[in-house]
Design a protein around this motif. Structure first.
Motif, PDB file in Angstrom:
ATOM      1  N   TYR A  75       0.804  -1.229   0.000  1.00  0.00           N
ATOM      2  CA  TYR A  75       0.000   0.000   0.000  1.00  0.00           C
ATOM      3  C   TYR A  75       0.832   1.272   0.000  1.00  0.00           C
ATOM      4  O   TYR A  75       0.332   2.346  -0.265  1.00  0.00           O
ATOM      5  CB  TYR A  75      -0.918   0.009   1.248  1.00  0.00           C
ATOM      6  CG  TYR A  75      -0.225  -0.417   2.528  1.00  0.00           C
ATOM      7  CD1 TYR A  75       0.490   0.491   3.292  1.00  0.00           C
ATOM      8  CD2 TYR A  75      -0.268  -1.756   2.952  1.00  0.00           C
ATOM      9  CE1 TYR A  75       1.148   0.086   4.454  1.00  0.00           C
ATOM     10  CE2 TYR A  75       0.391  -2.160   4.111  1.00  0.00           C
ATOM     11  CZ  TYR A  75       1.097  -1.241   4.853  1.00  0.00           C
ATOM     12  OH  TYR A  75       1.750  -1.643   5.985  1.00  0.00           O
ATOM     13  N   GLY A 114       9.787   7.381   9.718  1.00  0.00           N
ATOM     14  CA  GLY A 114      10.481   7.167   8.458  1.00  0.00           C
ATOM     15  C   GLY A 114      10.409   5.747   7.969  1.00  0.00           C
ATOM     16  O   GLY A 114       9.862   4.863   8.630  1.00  0.00           O
ATOM     17  N   ARG A 166       1.930   0.992  13.840  1.00  0.00           N
ATOM     18  CA  ARG A 166       0.583   0.508  13.523  1.00  0.00           C
ATOM     19  C   ARG A 166       0.616  -0.993  13.288  1.00  0.00           C
ATOM     20  O   ARG A 166       1.517  -1.491  12.600  1.00  0.00           O
ATOM     21  CB  ARG A 166       0.059   1.228  12.284  1.00  0.00           C
ATOM     22  CG  ARG A 166      -0.226   2.696  12.522  1.00  0.00           C
ATOM     23  CD  ARG A 166      -0.867   3.260  11.280  1.00  0.00           C
ATOM     24  NE  ARG A 166      -1.318   4.616  11.461  1.00  0.00           N
ATOM     25  CZ  ARG A 166      -1.991   5.283  10.517  1.00  0.00           C
ATOM     26  NH1 ARG A 166      -2.267   4.699   9.351  1.00  0.00           N
ATOM     27  NH2 ARG A 166      -2.392   6.512  10.739  1.00  0.00           N
ATOM     28  N   GLU A 168      -1.504  -2.435  11.547  1.00  0.00           N
ATOM     29  CA  GLU A 168      -2.026  -2.446  10.166  1.00  0.00           C
ATOM     30  C   GLU A 168      -3.277  -3.301  10.000  1.00  0.00           C
ATOM     31  O   GLU A 168      -4.206  -2.899   9.327  1.00  0.00           O
ATOM     32  CB  GLU A 168      -0.975  -2.845   9.109  1.00  0.00           C
ATOM     33  CG  GLU A 168       0.380  -2.115   9.197  1.00  0.00           C
ATOM     34  CD  GLU A 168       0.346  -0.611   8.964  1.00  0.00           C
ATOM     35  OE1 GLU A 168      -0.734  -0.068   8.689  1.00  0.00           O
ATOM     36  OE2 GLU A 168       1.402   0.028   9.094  1.00  0.00           O
ATOM     37  N   ILE A 239      -5.396   5.513   1.352  1.00  0.00           N
ATOM     38  CA  ILE A 239      -5.475   6.343   0.141  1.00  0.00           C
ATOM     39  C   ILE A 239      -4.493   5.750  -0.865  1.00  0.00           C
ATOM     40  O   ILE A 239      -3.326   5.530  -0.533  1.00  0.00           O
ATOM     41  CB  ILE A 239      -5.099   7.817   0.447  1.00  0.00           C
ATOM     42  CG1 ILE A 239      -5.993   8.392   1.564  1.00  0.00           C
ATOM     43  CG2 ILE A 239      -5.203   8.670  -0.819  1.00  0.00           C
ATOM     44  CD1 ILE A 239      -5.606   9.795   2.021  1.00  0.00           C
TER      45      ILE A 239
HETATM   46  N1  SAH Z   1       8.035   2.490   8.479  1.00  0.00           N
HETATM   47  C1  SAH Z   1       7.207   2.950   9.569  1.00  0.00           C
HETATM   48  C2  SAH Z   1       6.355   4.129   9.187  1.00  0.00           C
HETATM   49  C3  SAH Z   1       5.402   3.781   8.115  1.00  0.00           C
HETATM   50  S1  SAH Z   1       4.477   5.098   7.440  1.00  0.00           S
HETATM   51  C4  SAH Z   1       6.392   1.781  10.083  1.00  0.00           C
HETATM   52  O1  SAH Z   1       6.432   0.709   9.500  1.00  0.00           O
HETATM   53  O2  SAH Z   1       5.714   1.927  11.089  1.00  0.00           O
HETATM   54  C5  SAH Z   1       3.234   5.285   8.667  1.00  0.00           C
HETATM   55  C6  SAH Z   1       1.881   4.694   8.358  1.00  0.00           C
HETATM   56  O3  SAH Z   1       1.347   5.235   7.174  1.00  0.00           O
HETATM   57  C7  SAH Z   1       1.836   3.204   8.120  1.00  0.00           C
HETATM   58  O4  SAH Z   1       1.870   2.496   9.317  1.00  0.00           O
HETATM   59  C8  SAH Z   1       0.540   3.032   7.331  1.00  0.00           C
HETATM   60  O5  SAH Z   1      -0.530   2.635   8.183  1.00  0.00           O
HETATM   61  C9  SAH Z   1       0.280   4.423   6.763  1.00  0.00           C
HETATM   62  N2  SAH Z   1       0.202   4.365   5.291  1.00  0.00           N
HETATM   63  C10 SAH Z   1       1.119   3.852   4.436  1.00  0.00           C
HETATM   64  N3  SAH Z   1       0.637   3.866   3.166  1.00  0.00           N
HETATM   65  C11 SAH Z   1      -0.600   4.404   3.238  1.00  0.00           C
HETATM   66  C12 SAH Z   1      -1.610   4.658   2.276  1.00  0.00           C
HETATM   67  N4  SAH Z   1      -1.448   4.351   0.988  1.00  0.00           N
HETATM   68  N5  SAH Z   1      -2.768   5.223   2.710  1.00  0.00           N
HETATM   69  C13 SAH Z   1      -2.945   5.540   4.005  1.00  0.00           C
HETATM   70  N6  SAH Z   1      -2.040   5.302   4.959  1.00  0.00           N
HETATM   71  C14 SAH Z   1      -0.869   4.732   4.583  1.00  0.00           C
END
Ligand code: SAH
Length: 351
Positions: A75, A114, A166, A168, A239
């Motif tokens: 995603y 990050g 998260r 997820e 998104i």
């Molecule tokens: N590398 C870190 C940070 C990830 S980015 C980690 O793994 O925790 C933070 C969050 O953005 C993710 O945990 C995810 O839930 C969210 N995210 C990533 N892609 C997304 C998307 N396409 N739409 C909405 N949220 C998204």
């Protein structure tokens, strides 16, 4: 039909009274969502929040430390395989400059988020200890993904207070559909349990409307939150990002995100619950709606302006206007207009 509707309102009352539901009860509630039921849940969630936090809304300065990533989540726009993503990694001094700017603006929590491996563990620890030395009255939150227990211990000993990871999705099969074979649900859960056990204030969370999500997997997410008992929970609509395998899926629903925010507030009344950027990206007043539905945290962007657009987790991600730390005055005004107050404080969980 009428009976079923009345029952859902009663279930909201039961949640507010501290009852825990089982997965099937959560699922029924999620499926019963109507604007009336969501409005009712938001009103009660708001009351519950006011009892603990009043009208205070906490702010966190979000520093996106880099988009280099070793993972390949289907995603995510900064996934390793996205060759369209222009990579960057902030230097230690740049992060400290962001904190200096943020401190002046009134931020007392800095979040370093990050891609995985954007910073070495040594660099993370050095930066965290420097921030804590220069700003002893501030909290540092890390959101850097999955590491070994030993690495988390090092980050904690360097002074990091909180960690956001998260989960997820709380459904193992669903997790497998969102991630490549090298990543595992079990390891994500191992990380969350290690973080909590080490002593971090720990946050979990999930996307609303991620591909293959169902009312059942969402119900599992709610049950997981009840059981894991996190201090924070980040949720926002999925998104699509056009250069990812999920680029053609549709975005999650703002209405459902708001309803789930209210339910999470009821499940854990003192939780720290952000109205996320993704919510603000899908709806012009998404953040305000999130606060009204029970959220009590916002995380404006404090990253260097020149790099912000590169941290493109999804398409059209907001990073300017009231999403920008520099526009705090505007944010204060809009939060005040809906009856809440941005405060200058670390914003720890109230136990
Ligand atoms: N590398 C870190 C940070 C990830 S980015 C980690 O793994 O925790 C933070 C969050 O953005 C993710 O945990 C995810 O839930 C969210 N995210 C990533 N892609 C997304 C998307 N396409 N739409 C909405 N949220 C998204």
């Amino acid at each position: 039909m009428l009976q079923a509707m009345n029952d859902s309102f009663k279930v909201i009352d039961a949640l507010a009274d501290g009852e825990k539901l089982d997965v099937l009860q959560y699922q029924t509630l999620i499926e019963a969502m109507t604007p009336e039921l969501a409005g009712y849940a938001a009103d009660i969630a708001d009351k519950v929040r006011r009892k603990i936090y009043g009208t205070d809304v906490y702010i966190r300065g979000l520093i996106e430390v880099g988009n280099v990533c070793r993972n390949d989540c289907f995603y995510c726009g900064i996934r390793k395989s996205n060759s369209m993503c222009e990579r960057y990694a902030l230097a230690n001094e740049t992060i400290l400059n962001c904190c200096a700017e943020g401190y002046k603006l009134g931020f007392r929590t800095f979040v370093m988020q990050g891609g995985e491996g954007a910073m070495s563990v040594d660099a993370v620890c050095d930066t965290v200890s420097q921030i804590k030395r220069e700003y002893p009255d501030c909290a540092v939150t890390l959101s850097l993904g999955e590491y070994s227990r030993d690495d988390y211990v090092r980050m904690f000993n360097a002074g990091a207070d909180r960690y956001l990871l998260r989960h997820e999705t709380a459904d193992k099969e669903h997790y497998r559909k969102l991630h490549p074979a090298g990543m595992s649900f079990d390891n994500r859960m191992r990380c969350l349990h290690d973080l909590k056990d080490i002593g971090f204030r720990t946050g979990c969370g999930f996307m609303v409307g991620s591909p293959f999500q169902t009312s059942f997997t969402l119900a599992e997410d709610l049950a997981f939150i009840g059981k894991f008992d996190p201090d924070m929970c980040g949720i926002g609509p999925f998104i699509p990002q056009k250069d990812t395998p999920f680029g053609k899926f549709s975005a999650g629903s703002v209405q459902q995100t708001l309803f789930l925010l209210s339910l999470i507030r009821l499940i854990k009344p003192n939780i720290l619950l952000p109205a996320t950027t993704a919510l603000g990206t899908l709806s012009p007043n998404g953040r305000e709606l999130g606060i009204k539905a029970g959220a009590n945290v916002v995380m404006p962007n404090l990253s260097p302006l020149s790099e912000r657009r590169k941290y493109a987790l999804y398409d059209n991600k907001l990073s300017t206007g009231t999403e920008s730390a520099q526009s705090l005055a505007l944010l204060k005004e809009s939060v005040k207009n809906i009856g809440y107050k941005i405060v200058t404080a670390r914003g720890d969980i109230k136990k």
